[in-house]
Design a protein around this motif. Structure first.
Motif, PDB file in Angstrom:
ATOM      1  N   GLY A 125       0.816  -1.207   0.000  1.00 53.12           N
ATOM      2  CA  GLY A 125       0.000   0.000   0.000  1.00 53.12           C
ATOM      3  C   GLY A 125       0.848   1.254   0.000  1.00 53.12           C
ATOM      4  O   GLY A 125       0.595   2.203  -0.751  1.00 53.12           O
ATOM      5  N   ALA A 128       2.310   1.785  -3.225  1.00 63.93           N
ATOM      6  CA  ALA A 128       1.297   2.283  -4.153  1.00 63.93           C
ATOM      7  C   ALA A 128       1.130   3.791  -3.991  1.00 63.93           C
ATOM      8  O   ALA A 128       1.022   4.525  -4.973  1.00 63.93           O
ATOM      9  CB  ALA A 128      -0.028   1.570  -3.913  1.00 63.93           C
ATOM     10  N   VAL A 129       1.122   4.267  -2.754  1.00 60.79           N
ATOM     11  CA  VAL A 129       0.953   5.706  -2.526  1.00 60.79           C
ATOM     12  C   VAL A 129       2.187   6.467  -3.001  1.00 60.79           C
ATOM     13  O   VAL A 129       2.097   7.637  -3.378  1.00 60.79           O
ATOM     14  CB  VAL A 129       0.660   5.969  -1.037  1.00 60.79           C
ATOM     15  N   LEU A 131       3.425   6.423  -5.653  1.00 66.80           N
ATOM     16  CA  LEU A 131       3.124   6.878  -7.011  1.00 66.80           C
ATOM     17  C   LEU A 131       2.852   8.383  -7.057  1.00 66.80           C
ATOM     18  O   LEU A 131       3.112   9.039  -8.065  1.00 66.80           O
ATOM     19  CB  LEU A 131       1.903   6.095  -7.509  1.00 66.80           C
ATOM     20  N   TYR A 132       2.337   8.939  -5.945  1.00 68.42           N
ATOM     21  CA  TYR A 132       1.976  10.351  -5.968  1.00 68.42           C
ATOM     22  C   TYR A 132       3.190  11.269  -6.078  1.00 68.42           C
ATOM     23  O   TYR A 132       3.031  12.420  -6.472  1.00 68.42           O
ATOM     24  CB  TYR A 132       1.149  10.708  -4.732  1.00 68.42           C
ATOM     25  N   LEU A 135       3.753  11.501  -9.818  1.00 68.37           N
ATOM     26  CA  LEU A 135       2.511  12.021 -10.393  1.00 68.37           C
ATOM     27  C   LEU A 135       2.377  13.517 -10.126  1.00 68.37           C
ATOM     28  O   LEU A 135       2.215  14.319 -11.050  1.00 68.37           O
ATOM     29  CB  LEU A 135       1.328  11.249  -9.796  1.00 68.37           C
ATOM     30  N   VAL A 154       2.207   6.668 -14.065  1.00 62.81           N
ATOM     31  CA  VAL A 154       0.914   6.191 -13.570  1.00 62.81           C
ATOM     32  C   VAL A 154       0.555   4.878 -14.246  1.00 62.81           C
ATOM     33  O   VAL A 154       0.151   3.908 -13.585  1.00 62.81           O
ATOM     34  CB  VAL A 154      -0.176   7.251 -13.830  1.00 62.81           C
ATOM     35  N   ILE A 158       0.388   1.463 -11.853  1.00 60.24           N
ATOM     36  CA  ILE A 158      -0.910   0.836 -11.618  1.00 60.24           C
ATOM     37  C   ILE A 158      -0.950  -0.553 -12.247  1.00 60.24           C
ATOM     38  O   ILE A 158      -1.451  -1.498 -11.655  1.00 60.24           O
ATOM     39  CB  ILE A 158      -2.038   1.745 -12.141  1.00 60.24           C
ATOM     40  N   GLU A 161       1.308  -2.945 -10.165  1.00 66.51           N
ATOM     41  CA  GLU A 161       0.740  -3.271  -8.856  1.00 66.51           C
ATOM     42  C   GLU A 161      -0.185  -4.466  -8.969  1.00 66.51           C
ATOM     43  O   GLU A 161      -0.237  -5.303  -8.062  1.00 66.51           O
ATOM     44  CB  GLU A 161      -0.075  -2.088  -8.348  1.00 66.51           C
TER      45      GLU A 161
ATOM     46  N   ILE B  28      -8.454  19.882 -10.237  1.00 62.74           N
ATOM     47  CA  ILE B  28      -7.258  19.215  -9.714  1.00 62.74           C
ATOM     48  C   ILE B  28      -7.096  19.482  -8.221  1.00 62.74           C
ATOM     49  O   ILE B  28      -6.699  18.611  -7.458  1.00 62.74           O
ATOM     50  CB  ILE B  28      -6.014  19.632 -10.527  1.00 62.74           C
ATOM     51  N   LEU B  32      -6.965  16.657  -5.300  1.00 57.29           N
ATOM     52  CA  LEU B  32      -5.862  16.577  -4.334  1.00 57.29           C
ATOM     53  C   LEU B  32      -6.391  16.601  -2.903  1.00 57.29           C
ATOM     54  O   LEU B  32      -5.913  15.842  -2.046  1.00 57.29           O
ATOM     55  CB  LEU B  32      -4.885  17.731  -4.552  1.00 57.29           C
ATOM     56  N   ILE B  35      -7.686  13.310  -1.851  1.00 60.76           N
ATOM     57  CA  ILE B  35      -6.668  12.357  -1.386  1.00 60.76           C
ATOM     58  C   ILE B  35      -6.475  12.505   0.115  1.00 60.76           C
ATOM     59  O   ILE B  35      -6.415  11.517   0.855  1.00 60.76           O
ATOM     60  CB  ILE B  35      -5.331  12.598  -2.109  1.00 60.76           C
ATOM     61  N   ILE B  58      -6.212   2.489   1.599  1.00 62.38           N
ATOM     62  CA  ILE B  58      -5.039   3.127   1.018  1.00 62.38           C
ATOM     63  C   ILE B  58      -4.790   2.600  -0.392  1.00 62.38           C
ATOM     64  O   ILE B  58      -4.626   3.372  -1.346  1.00 62.38           O
ATOM     65  CB  ILE B  58      -3.792   2.858   1.895  1.00 62.38           C
ATOM     66  N   ILE B  59      -4.780   1.261  -0.549  1.00 55.78           N
ATOM     67  CA  ILE B  59      -4.388   0.684  -1.836  1.00 55.78           C
ATOM     68  C   ILE B  59      -5.422   1.021  -2.904  1.00 55.78           C
ATOM     69  O   ILE B  59      -5.082   1.468  -4.006  1.00 55.78           O
ATOM     70  CB  ILE B  59      -4.214  -0.844  -1.713  1.00 55.78           C
ATOM     71  N   TYR B  61      -8.386   3.181  -2.823  1.00 64.60           N
ATOM     72  CA  TYR B  61      -8.800   4.560  -3.083  1.00 64.60           C
ATOM     73  C   TYR B  61      -7.610   5.460  -3.378  1.00 64.60           C
ATOM     74  O   TYR B  61      -7.535   6.086  -4.423  1.00 64.60           O
ATOM     75  CB  TYR B  61      -9.610   5.101  -1.911  1.00 64.60           C
ATOM     76  N   ALA B  62      -6.664   5.523  -2.417  1.00 65.56           N
ATOM     77  CA  ALA B  62      -5.556   6.455  -2.608  1.00 65.56           C
ATOM     78  C   ALA B  62      -4.610   5.967  -3.692  1.00 65.56           C
ATOM     79  O   ALA B  62      -4.117   6.745  -4.495  1.00 65.56           O
ATOM     80  CB  ALA B  62      -4.812   6.640  -1.287  1.00 65.56           C
ATOM     81  N   GLY B  63      -4.363   4.638  -3.737  1.00 65.88           N
ATOM     82  CA  GLY B  63      -3.349   4.126  -4.652  1.00 65.88           C
ATOM     83  C   GLY B  63      -3.828   4.000  -6.074  1.00 65.88           C
ATOM     84  O   GLY B  63      -3.058   4.176  -7.009  1.00 65.88           O
ATOM     85  N   ALA B  64      -5.114   3.679  -6.284  1.00 63.44           N
ATOM     86  CA  ALA B  64      -5.552   3.391  -7.650  1.00 63.44           C
ATOM     87  C   ALA B  64      -6.590   4.391  -8.158  1.00 63.44           C
ATOM     88  O   ALA B  64      -6.382   5.047  -9.169  1.00 63.44           O
ATOM     89  CB  ALA B  64      -6.108   1.970  -7.721  1.00 63.44           C
ATOM     90  N   LEU B  66      -7.899   7.361  -7.062  1.00 62.96           N
ATOM     91  CA  LEU B  66      -7.570   8.782  -7.146  1.00 62.96           C
ATOM     92  C   LEU B  66      -6.453   9.039  -8.150  1.00 62.96           C
ATOM     93  O   LEU B  66      -6.450  10.056  -8.846  1.00 62.96           O
ATOM     94  CB  LEU B  66      -7.173   9.295  -5.763  1.00 62.96           C
ATOM     95  N   ALA B  67      -5.511   8.075  -8.252  1.00 62.49           N
ATOM     96  CA  ALA B  67      -4.440   8.232  -9.239  1.00 62.49           C
ATOM     97  C   ALA B  67      -5.040   8.279 -10.635  1.00 62.49           C
ATOM     98  O   ALA B  67      -4.639   9.092 -11.473  1.00 62.49           O
ATOM     99  CB  ALA B  67      -3.441   7.094  -9.115  1.00 62.49           C
ATOM    100  N   LEU B  68      -6.044   7.417 -10.892  1.00 60.66           N
ATOM    101  CA  LEU B  68      -6.675   7.417 -12.215  1.00 60.66           C
ATOM    102  C   LEU B  68      -7.457   8.700 -12.458  1.00 60.66           C
ATOM    103  O   LEU B  68      -7.448   9.249 -13.560  1.00 60.66           O
ATOM    104  CB  LEU B  68      -7.591   6.195 -12.349  1.00 60.66           C
ATOM    105  N   LEU B  70      -6.797  11.649 -11.204  1.00 59.93           N
ATOM    106  CA  LEU B  70      -5.802  12.686 -11.508  1.00 59.93           C
ATOM    107  C   LEU B  70      -5.276  12.535 -12.927  1.00 59.93           C
ATOM    108  O   LEU B  70      -5.060  13.514 -13.646  1.00 59.93           O
ATOM    109  CB  LEU B  70      -4.643  12.598 -10.518  1.00 59.93           C
ATOM    110  N   PHE B  71      -5.068  11.284 -13.329  1.00 62.33           N
ATOM    111  CA  PHE B  71      -4.588  10.952 -14.661  1.00 62.33           C
ATOM    112  C   PHE B  71      -5.547  11.512 -15.719  1.00 62.33           C
ATOM    113  O   PHE B  71      -5.135  12.142 -16.695  1.00 62.33           O
ATOM    114  CB  PHE B  71      -4.531   9.426 -14.741  1.00 62.33           C
TER     115      PHE B  71
END
Lengths: 329, 169
Positions: A125, A128-129, A131-132, A135, A154, A158, A161, B28, B32, B35, B58-59, B61-64, B66-68, B70-71
């Protein structure tokens, strides 16, 4: 909270921070030397004996350089991005047992900051974070190379992972616990008990994913020097760039620890020899990162995506299904 | 004591970042601050000893997710002039807050009437994978399978939507 526990935890955190920040510096020296020898060069030689003081020179340079915030960036996000990379890398270390527990002055020390029952999930986890960092750094930089690098980062993180998560699922089904201590104890009893032999597919898949998650060659597309300058780090200078660097190298060390503990038996029964064996395995994985960089060219981004989704992920899923059947019958 | 202090700090973080999420002008900024909301909620789970919930929050929501998000925001490349004019935004937020206030009062009184409210935190009792697994696969198996089918349907839908249309060339 127990004061002794609090003091012990703070000491452990400080020791881990200092040791791995220093190791990140030493890692750069080691990388330059290994690459140089593989390419029939000498590498850094001028500063100190065999160039050993090059680390100190680089450190002084990074710390004393001007911290430039270019015009057109989003200042807050730009400043915070490298901190996220370094912080998440070190946060991941909290659930990793670096050595077997030992006794010092009659006080038993467990070299793990927090033995949480979901250890490996926590490590994944935090990575994974991480990544920010790339990003947000790339987004805030106002630079097209940074932006391309962010898009790649990204996509790569992803995708891989998914592979690393599915790859460790099969060994975790065998162990029945997510704690790295339990995973280590499961393999106690010699080299034949290593998970790498009962789960070779998972081992190889996780190893490949580790290259992607640390952004190393052959998956070094995030900051590919000849086409993207330094990727998301292009606009950074001084210690902010250095934090990206420390984060990357700390991540390499931590993922080497995770691989050594998960697949190659970790520290075994916890003897002194076991502790040195763990460090040796970590050194081997770290060396392998550098070796691959010297031996392999980078793949193309489309090849990278093809490899994840059409080869590695189906393999990981098949591996999980087969493991499930074997465990059931 | 330390737990309570952390709880109030995290709650304040969640409320402030959620407020920024709905009031921010640029998407944006909203993403942020979202997050921050999600990570703070994960930290609340960790504070209660629900370690598995913490990790999945975390994994996933925050890891996948929200990253998408933002992407996607990054690729849409939204300029300031493309954003809609919202002259009455503050007024709208105030009135909608007032509108849900009665519901909030009911919710708070409902929580206070619950027999669980005075119970100490069930630390380490629930939150390990074994407990969650046995609850899901024994007590809520049907619901769990239905959700799996729903996810599978949306997955197949996404693939078929993204597939190249062979007729249009």
């Amino acid at each position: 909270m127990d004061t002794a526990l609090l003091v012990e935890t703070v000491i452990k955190i400080v020791v881990i921070l200092l040791v791995f920040s220093a190791l990140a510096g030493f890692g750069t020296y080691f990388e330059r030397k290994v690459l140089a020898f593989m390419q029939r060069r000498l590498g850094p030689m001028n500063v100190g004996p065999y160039g050993l003081l090059q680390i100190a020179a680089d450190g002084i340079k990074l710390f004393t350089k001007e911290d430039i915030i270019p015009a057109g960036v989003v200042p807050l996000i730009f400043k915070i991005a490298p901190v996220i990379t370094a912080a998440t890398a070190f946060m991941a270390a909290a659930a990793i047992p670096f050595l077997p527990s030992f006794t010092i002055f009659g006080y038993e020390v467990h070299p793990i900051v927090a033995d949480i029952n979901i250890g490996i999930l926590y490590v994944m986890g935090m990575m994974a974070v991480g990544l920010y960092g790339p990003l947000l750094g790339g987004l805030a930089s106002n630079n097209k190379y940074s932006l391309i690098s962010t898009a790649r980062a990204v996509a790569v993180f992803i995708s891989y992972e998914v592979v690393s998560g599915l790859a460790i699922l099969a060994p975790l089904m065998m162990v029945g616990s997510l704690s790295l201590l339990d995973i280590n104890d499961y393999q106690a009893g010699g080299i034949t008990h290593w998970i790498a032999f009962s789960q070779p597919v998972a081992f190889i898949l996780f190893w490949i994913a580790a290259f992607a998650e640390t952004g190393r060659t052959p998956f070094h597309l995030i900051a590919n020097d000849h086409e993207l300058i330094d990727g998301f780090g292009t606009e950074y200078s001084g210690m902010r760039w250095g934090l990206f660097f420390i984060g990357e190298y700390a991540n390499m060390f931590f993922i080497s620890f995770v691989m050594a503990i998960m697949f190659l038996g970790g520290y075994g029964d916890g003897s002194v020899a076991g502790a040195f064996a763990l460090l040796g395995k970590v050194a081997f994985f770290f060396f392998f990162f550098l070796w691959t960089r010297a031996a392999w060219p980078d793949v193309r981004p489309d090849q990278l995506m093809w490899l994840t989704w059409k080869v590695l992920m189906p393999l990981a899923v098949i591996n999980v299904v087969i493991t499930g059947f074997v465990l059931m019958f | 004591m330390l737990n309570e202090v952390l709880f109030y700090i995290l709650s304040a973080l969640i409320l402030v970042s959620a407020l920024v999420l709905i009031s921010a002008r640029r998407p944006i900024d909203a993403a942020l601050s979202f997050i921050v909301t999600l990570v703070s909620i994960a930290a609340l789970f960790a504070l209660q000893g629900s370690s598995f919930l913490f990790a999945t929050q975390i994994i996933i929501y925050a890891g996948a997710i929200l990253a998408l998000i933002l992407f996607i925001i990054m690729f849409l490349n939204i300029q300031d002039k493309n954003l809609p004019d919202e002259p009455h935004k503050k007024r709208d937020i105030t009135f909608s807050t007032l509108a849900v206030l009665p519901f909030t009062v009911v919710l708070i009184s409902l929580i206070n009437k619950s027999p669980l409210v005075d119970q100490a935190l069930p630390y380490d009792l629930f939150g390990g994978i074994k407990d969650i697994g046995s609850v899901i696969f024994n007590d809520y198996l049907l619901v769990f399978e239905l959700i799996s089918i729903l996810l599978l349907v949306s997955l197949i839908g996404a693939v078929s939507l993204a597939k190249e249309d062979k007729d249009v060339k």
